[in-house]
Design an enzyme around this catalytic site. Sequence first.
Site, short mmCIF file in Angstrom:
data_model
loop_
_atom_site.label_atom_id
_atom_site.label_comp_id
_atom_site.label_asym_id
_atom_site.label_seq_id
_atom_site.Cartn_x
_atom_site.Cartn_y
_atom_site.Cartn_z
N LYS A 180 0.30 -1.54 6.12
CA LYS A 180 -0.31 -0.22 5.94
C LYS A 180 -1.81 -0.23 6.17
O LYS A 180 -2.50 0.74 5.88
CB LYS A 180 0.02 0.33 4.54
N CYS A 181 -2.32 -1.31 6.73
CA CYS A 181 -3.74 -1.45 7.01
C CYS A 181 -4.08 -0.74 8.32
O CYS A 181 -3.27 -0.69 9.25
CB CYS A 181 -4.08 -2.94 7.12
#
Length: 158
Positions: free
Chosen positions: A34-35
């Site tokens: 989710k970066c």
Amino acid sequence: MNIYDFNVTTENGEEYSLAKYRGRPLVIVNTATKCGLAPQFKELEELYQKYQEQGLMILGFPSNQFKQEVASSQEAAESCRLTYGVTFPMHTIAPVNGEEAQPLFKYLVTAAPGTLGNKIKWNFTKFVVSPDGETITRFGPQTNPLKMVPTIESYLTK
């Protein structure tokens, strides 16, 4: 001590020794699905596809240390495969900094300190390891994986 002295665990919970990669150049990267840097999975996979037949192995190590990872190791690996087409091995979610950091990353940050010394600055810190397991070059999170090509190519079997 070198990189081959460490055991790691796949996303499925299978433990193995990094010694199985002795003689091959490695790229070890801490990841987070989710970066904002997650699109680097695409370039990492591109490198893997281009150089794996010459010996390169890329190993992904998800971490939720920076609060940007999904709940389980299997879910993280599946997300990498479905979203970015990742085929290189993924491992269990584990810390990369502090007392609880997995031993491999404690070793890597000592062998190749960064701007924060013996800490991982952010997701997608990349380490290129020579085939003898001794020389480790660190690349920062913002560095596009394709910038590692000269270092990787210097270690490949011709």
